[in-house]
Enzyme design. Structure first.
Site, PDB file in Angstrom:
ATOM      1  N   CYS A 126       0.547 -12.567   5.579  1.00  0.00           N
ATOM      2  CA  CYS A 126       1.647 -13.185   6.307  1.00  0.00           C
ATOM      3  C   CYS A 126       1.747 -14.681   6.014  1.00  0.00           C
ATOM      4  O   CYS A 126       0.770 -15.311   5.623  1.00  0.00           O
ATOM      5  CB  CYS A 126       1.436 -12.998   7.795  1.00  0.00           C
ATOM      6  SG  CYS A 126       1.102 -11.294   8.244  1.00  0.00           S
TER       7      CYS A 126
ATOM      8  N   ARG B 297       4.318 -14.262   0.507  1.00  0.00           N
ATOM      9  CA  ARG B 297       3.099 -13.816   1.173  1.00  0.00           C
ATOM     10  C   ARG B 297       3.309 -12.528   1.976  1.00  0.00           C
ATOM     11  O   ARG B 297       2.349 -11.850   2.329  1.00  0.00           O
ATOM     12  CB  ARG B 297       2.584 -14.906   2.115  1.00  0.00           C
ATOM     13  CG  ARG B 297       2.186 -16.170   1.410  1.00  0.00           C
ATOM     14  CD  ARG B 297       1.671 -17.177   2.399  1.00  0.00           C
ATOM     15  NE  ARG B 297       0.401 -16.779   2.957  1.00  0.00           N
ATOM     16  CZ  ARG B 297      -0.780 -17.116   2.449  1.00  0.00           C
ATOM     17  NH1 ARG B 297      -0.836 -17.851   1.382  1.00  0.00           N
ATOM     18  NH2 ARG B 297      -1.889 -16.715   3.013  1.00  0.00           N
TER      19      ARG B 297
ATOM     20  N   TRP C 117       3.528  -9.290   6.717  1.00  0.00           N
ATOM     21  CA  TRP C 117       3.109  -8.160   5.875  1.00  0.00           C
ATOM     22  C   TRP C 117       2.324  -7.258   6.825  1.00  0.00           C
ATOM     23  O   TRP C 117       1.225  -7.602   7.247  1.00  0.00           O
ATOM     24  CB  TRP C 117       2.235  -8.655   4.729  1.00  0.00           C
ATOM     25  CG  TRP C 117       1.877  -7.584   3.735  1.00  0.00           C
ATOM     26  CD1 TRP C 117       2.621  -7.163   2.669  1.00  0.00           C
ATOM     27  CD2 TRP C 117       0.673  -6.808   3.702  1.00  0.00           C
ATOM     28  NE1 TRP C 117       1.952  -6.172   1.986  1.00  0.00           N
ATOM     29  CE2 TRP C 117       0.749  -5.929   2.595  1.00  0.00           C
ATOM     30  CE3 TRP C 117      -0.470  -6.755   4.502  1.00  0.00           C
ATOM     31  CZ2 TRP C 117      -0.262  -5.035   2.271  1.00  0.00           C
ATOM     32  CZ3 TRP C 117      -1.474  -5.862   4.171  1.00  0.00           C
ATOM     33  CH2 TRP C 117      -1.365  -5.009   3.067  1.00  0.00           C
TER      34      TRP C 117
ATOM     35  N   ASN D 278      -1.786 -14.729  11.185  1.00  0.00           N
ATOM     36  CA  ASN D 278      -2.066 -14.113   9.885  1.00  0.00           C
ATOM     37  C   ASN D 278      -3.515 -13.663   9.920  1.00  0.00           C
ATOM     38  O   ASN D 278      -4.387 -14.460  10.232  1.00  0.00           O
ATOM     39  CB  ASN D 278      -1.843 -15.153   8.770  1.00  0.00           C
ATOM     40  CG  ASN D 278      -2.270 -14.645   7.406  1.00  0.00           C
ATOM     41  OD1 ASN D 278      -2.351 -13.434   7.184  1.00  0.00           O
ATOM     42  ND2 ASN D 278      -2.538 -15.555   6.497  1.00  0.00           N
ATOM     43  N   GLY D 279      -3.777 -12.387   9.608  1.00  0.00           N
ATOM     44  CA  GLY D 279      -5.159 -11.892   9.642  1.00  0.00           C
ATOM     45  C   GLY D 279      -5.237 -10.620  10.451  1.00  0.00           C
ATOM     46  O   GLY D 279      -4.212  -9.980  10.724  1.00  0.00           O
TER      47      GLY D 279
ATOM     48  N   GLU E  23      -4.196  -3.601 -17.202  1.00  0.00           N
ATOM     49  CA  GLU E  23      -3.317  -4.628 -16.629  1.00  0.00           C
ATOM     50  C   GLU E  23      -1.847  -4.300 -16.889  1.00  0.00           C
ATOM     51  O   GLU E  23      -0.996  -4.471 -16.016  1.00  0.00           O
ATOM     52  CB  GLU E  23      -3.716  -6.001 -17.192  1.00  0.00           C
ATOM     53  CG  GLU E  23      -2.837  -7.172 -16.782  1.00  0.00           C
ATOM     54  CD  GLU E  23      -2.767  -7.442 -15.289  1.00  0.00           C
ATOM     55  OE1 GLU E  23      -3.504  -6.819 -14.501  1.00  0.00           O
ATOM     56  OE2 GLU E  23      -1.931  -8.275 -14.892  1.00  0.00           O
TER      57      GLU E  23
ATOM     58  N   LYS F  33       0.907  -3.753 -13.968  1.00  0.00           N
ATOM     59  CA  LYS F  33       2.170  -4.511 -13.882  1.00  0.00           C
ATOM     60  C   LYS F  33       3.328  -3.552 -13.690  1.00  0.00           C
ATOM     61  O   LYS F  33       4.191  -3.772 -12.859  1.00  0.00           O
ATOM     62  CB  LYS F  33       2.411  -5.352 -15.141  1.00  0.00           C
ATOM     63  CG  LYS F  33       1.573  -6.587 -15.329  1.00  0.00           C
ATOM     64  CD  LYS F  33       1.824  -7.706 -14.360  1.00  0.00           C
ATOM     65  CE  LYS F  33       1.037  -7.571 -13.113  1.00  0.00           C
ATOM     66  NZ  LYS F  33      -0.224  -8.083 -12.911  1.00  0.00           N
TER      67      LYS F  33
ATOM     68  N   GLU G 158       3.271  -1.833 -10.181  1.00  0.00           N
ATOM     69  CA  GLU G 158       3.527  -2.791  -9.093  1.00  0.00           C
ATOM     70  C   GLU G 158       5.008  -3.060  -8.887  1.00  0.00           C
ATOM     71  O   GLU G 158       5.474  -3.114  -7.759  1.00  0.00           O
ATOM     72  CB  GLU G 158       2.871  -4.149  -9.415  1.00  0.00           C
ATOM     73  CG  GLU G 158       1.406  -4.252  -9.092  1.00  0.00           C
ATOM     74  CD  GLU G 158       0.849  -5.637  -9.412  1.00  0.00           C
ATOM     75  OE1 GLU G 158       0.122  -6.182  -8.589  1.00  0.00           O
ATOM     76  OE2 GLU G 158       1.140  -6.185 -10.505  1.00  0.00           O
TER      77      GLU G 158
ATOM     78  N   HIS H  86     -10.380  13.496 -23.373  1.00  0.00           N
ATOM     79  CA  HIS H  86     -11.207  14.052 -22.292  1.00  0.00           C
ATOM     80  C   HIS H  86     -10.380  14.326 -21.032  1.00  0.00           C
ATOM     81  O   HIS H  86     -10.901  14.286 -19.938  1.00  0.00           O
ATOM     82  CB  HIS H  86     -12.366  13.093 -21.987  1.00  0.00           C
ATOM     83  CG  HIS H  86     -13.262  12.883 -23.164  1.00  0.00           C
ATOM     84  ND1 HIS H  86     -14.041  13.895 -23.699  1.00  0.00           N
ATOM     85  CD2 HIS H  86     -13.472  11.806 -23.955  1.00  0.00           C
ATOM     86  CE1 HIS H  86     -14.696  13.431 -24.751  1.00  0.00           C
ATOM     87  NE2 HIS H  86     -14.365  12.168 -24.924  1.00  0.00           N
TER      88      HIS H  86
ATOM     89  N   LYS I  77       1.189 -11.202  -1.989  1.00  0.00           N
ATOM     90  CA  LYS I  77       0.584 -12.031  -3.025  1.00  0.00           C
ATOM     91  C   LYS I  77      -0.891 -12.290  -2.757  1.00  0.00           C
ATOM     92  O   LYS I  77      -1.703 -12.270  -3.667  1.00  0.00           O
ATOM     93  CB  LYS I  77       1.354 -13.360  -3.094  1.00  0.00           C
ATOM     94  CG  LYS I  77       0.877 -14.311  -4.159  1.00  0.00           C
ATOM     95  CD  LYS I  77       1.269 -13.796  -5.510  1.00  0.00           C
ATOM     96  CE  LYS I  77       0.692 -14.599  -6.647  1.00  0.00           C
ATOM     97  NZ  LYS I  77       0.662 -13.807  -7.881  1.00  0.00           N
TER      98      LYS I  77
HETATM   99  C1  G6P Z   1      -3.025  -8.836  -4.571  1.00  0.00           C
HETATM  100  C2  G6P Z   1      -1.986  -9.341  -5.546  1.00  0.00           C
HETATM  101  C3  G6P Z   1      -2.489  -9.159  -6.980  1.00  0.00           C
HETATM  102  C4  G6P Z   1      -3.829  -9.840  -7.154  1.00  0.00           C
HETATM  103  C5  G6P Z   1      -4.855  -9.358  -6.117  1.00  0.00           C
HETATM  104  C6  G6P Z   1      -6.105 -10.212  -6.133  1.00  0.00           C
HETATM  105  O1  G6P Z   1      -3.145  -7.458  -4.675  1.00  0.00           O
HETATM  106  O2  G6P Z   1      -0.757  -8.658  -5.376  1.00  0.00           O
HETATM  107  O3  G6P Z   1      -1.554  -9.725  -7.883  1.00  0.00           O
HETATM  108  O4  G6P Z   1      -4.317  -9.594  -8.438  1.00  0.00           O
HETATM  109  O5  G6P Z   1      -4.298  -9.451  -4.805  1.00  0.00           O
HETATM  110  O6  G6P Z   1      -5.757 -11.501  -5.721  1.00  0.00           O
HETATM  111  P1  G6P Z   1      -6.557 -12.812  -6.060  1.00  0.00           P
HETATM  112  O7  G6P Z   1      -5.769 -13.906  -5.405  1.00  0.00           O
HETATM  113  O8  G6P Z   1      -7.916 -12.652  -5.451  1.00  0.00           O
HETATM  114  O9  G6P Z   1      -6.623 -12.954  -7.531  1.00  0.00           O
END
Ligand code: G6P
Length: 613
Positions: A2, A27, A74, A100-101, A486, A490, A493, A509, A608
């Site tokens: 949040c 956020r 969030w 937030n938390g 990765e 992407k 996501e 496999h 984020k």
């Molecule tokens: C969230 C974000 C990702 C990120 C992950 C770890 O899931 O959406 O993009 O890789 O957190 O975040 P950090 O800030 O610890 O790299």
């Protein structure tokens, strides 16, 4: 998670708070709300959806007031609805809170409050906290800061909160534990933010609130900070390095595209003052200060989440190859709970863009308790992880706003590679010649990244033929295996297409059963020791009518001829390939999501920075 913003001063709070919420929207973006005090009224407006929905909702409302708090959510406890949105009122509607938390013991606290006659309007843990504050205030006959302190002493969990009281129009009480909180100090005014992004436009003087600290922010008075254990603290004022330009899209349609395109620049920034071609050396202050620890390390454990975990995997390949130290890569969420064996000669590297990820922060604490030396690789300066590690290295890519991480990833890989090369050189596990070659190649990476970005239109065109896909497989070997992971992350996501990454040879496999002419297979097949092996893997897919999209080294003809689409990247050393080969995959995911009409910067259900477990 949040986003929190607050204001107290001489200006109207509403426009400042709304602008702040827009900046913090990355956020969390499932609902938003605002509380203002004016003429003895504590007004709370909330809406499901984005900050723009809150603005629509508040259009005809009374938005006057020079003090206020606002929140973008969030969801953790309770669905994203208007009633679960913050701010939450106390029973008497005299107190309002944003949070937030997670309050972990909220159900026990709630039961106790219900017995005391409190009723609840939402399913959130946050409402429990504001009711508890009111309960403490009434029971003990205290002022608001003391009631907040008493309540927080009962709470288990993480929080950044800001609290307003109707009959106290000159005061905001804020506190934090585990979730970030920063106060901006202007002329006769204060700003509150869960990070500095809503503040920078107004002032560059800030103070970061520490864990278990409560700050009383009063109009025209200095800040007062106390711990929840009642110890007075002196605020430390810092100057922000952030600029407003870094928070704008700069003409790009999305932050993600801007951040992908920033990479030549951010890769240079990350290497600036560290990779020096003229004097043929790499310097990393965090390494130099702790050289003996690195040289004597028996093992390195890297802990991270999400994209940072993928960077960690690449770091493992590089450190093992060049520094010859065994490396283990751990998901922070698993590491923190599985009673890991940590020895005093181990180094734990924590990687986190935000520096606030709850699981990685907890992993750091655990490793610290067990006596390990902790090295952080983070982007956000002054965030919790760098403050809780013994040493480290910032990635220096500026704010990353797009939820899907791009420029932070390439910088994390750059730092890990610099570290691997440096340890290797100091340990004598790489020759001087190899060291020089790697330095020169590293310094050429930003220009090579620029060359790849020139293929943006070609990749945008290619992405149009992908909208039909509901599954994709990404394959790579060696340094490119984590790139495959990765690339798949992407895509899922931001486009919601199911995608998985595999080491190319693992195909046979199991995953090969999925191959048909409807399955796009993205193969990273750049020049390396395993190039021929990857080519055989491609043949196996071709034989089963799979559609190959390949990322190859410039000039390749063999894989090109086997592929439906082929994207070339410039030649470099295998350990540096991920810095280049990931860029076409970032662009591919971006353009597929755009063609599908997805919300690229704020994909559904994601946030984020994940400040809860
Ligand atoms: C969230 C974000 C990702 C990120 C992950 C770890 O899931 O959406 O993009 O890789 O957190 O975040 P950090 O800030 O610890 O790299």
């Amino acid at each position: 998670m949040c986003g929190i913003v607050g204001y107290i001063g001489n200006r109207q709070a509403y426009p400042i708070l709304i602008k702040g919420l827009h900046r913090l929207e990355y956020r969390g973006y499932d609902s938003a709300g605002i509380a203002l005090i004016d003429n003895d009224h504590l007004k709370v407006y909330k809406a499901k959806g984005k900050v723009s929905d809150l603005e629509l909702f508040a259009e005809q409302k009374d938005i006057a007031g020079t003090i206020g708090i606002a929140h973008t959510r969030w969801a953790t406890h309770g669905e994203p609805t208007q009633s679960n949105a913050h701010p939450h009122f106390s029973q008497s509607e005299e107190i309002a809170i944003i949070h937030n938390g997670i309050i972990e013991n909220y159900s026990v606290l709630k039961e106790g409050l219900i017995k005391e006659g409190y009723t609840f309007q939402s399913q959130t843990d946050t409402e429990v906290l504001v009711q508890l504050i009111e309960f403490m205030k009434n029971r003990n006959g205290t002022d608001l800061p003391t009631a907040v302190q008493l309540a927080l002493n009962e709470v288990v969990g993480a929080y950044a909160i800001a609290v307003l009281e109707r009959n106290n129009p000159d005061m905001i009480v804020a506190a934090r534990k585990g979730s970030p909180l920063v106060i901006g100090i202007g002329e006769d005014e204060y700003f509150i933010g869960s990070d500095a992004t809503p503040i920078i436009e107004f002032t560059n003087q800030v103070t970061y609130i520490g864990d278990e600290e409560i700050v009383t922010i009063k109009r025209n008075e200095p800040l007062r900070i106390k711990t929840i254990g009642n110890i007075d603290k002196t605020p430390e004022i810092q100057k922000l390095e952030l600029t407003l330009n870094q928070l704008e899209k700069g003409g790009y349609p999305h932050f993600m595209l801007k951040e992908i395109f920033e990479q030549p620049h951010t890769l240079s920034d990350c290497m600036r003052g560290r990779v020096n071609v003229d004097s043929d050396n790499i310097t990393l202050a965090g390494f130099i200060d702790n050289k003996e620890k690195f040289l004597n390390a028996k093992r390195i454990i890297i802990t991270a989440c999400g994209t940072s975990w993928h960077a960690a995997q690449i770091g493992m390949y590089a450190i093992e190859e060049y520094a010859r130290i065994p490396v283990e890569v751990e998901y922070s969420s698993e590491f923190r709970y599985r009673k890991p064996v940590i020895n005093k000669d181990d180094i734990v590297i924590a990687i986190s863009q935000s520096g606030e990820t709850a699981d990685t922060l907890a992993a750091v604490e655990l490793a610290k308790q067990q006596g390990a030396f902790i090295f952080g690789i983070c982007n956000v300066v002054g965030s919790s992880i760098p403050r809780n590690t013994h040493s480290g290295c910032y990635t220096h890519v500026g704010p990353e706003i797009g939820v899907a991480s791009t420029k932070a990833f390439t910088a994390q890989v750059t730092v890990l590679t610099m570290l691997a090369i440096l340890i290797g050189k100091e340990k004598g596990t790489i020759s001087h010649q190899e060291y020089l070659k790697l330095i020169r190649e590293l310094s050429l990476i930003p220009d090579k990244a620029s060359e790849i970005l020139q293929k943006n239109d070609q990749i945008a065109e290619l992405s149009k033929s992908f909208t039909y896909a509901s599954n994709c497989i990404y394959l790579g070997r060696g340094y490119n295996f984590p790139v495959a992971l990765e690339g798949a992350l992407k895509l899922k996501e931001i486009s919601y297409i199911h995608a998985e990454g595999y080491p190319a040879a693992e195909m046979k496999h199991g995953p090969i059963a999925l191959i048909s002419n409807e399955m796009p297979v993205i193969v990273i097949a750049t020049q390396s020791d395993t190039y021929e092996k990857v080519t055989s893997n491609i043949q196996e897919i071709k034989a089963r009518k799979g559609r190959i999209i390949s990322v190859v080294t410039e000039g390749d003809t063999l894989v090109r001829d086997l592929s439906s689409f082929c994207i070339e990247v410039p030649k470099t050393e295998p350990c540096l390939t991920p810095l280049l080969s990931v860029i076409p995959l970032q662009l591919l995911a971006y353009h597929i999501a755009v063609v599908k009409g997805c919300d690229v910067d704020q994909p559904r259900n994601l946030a984020k920075s994940v400040t809860v477990e």
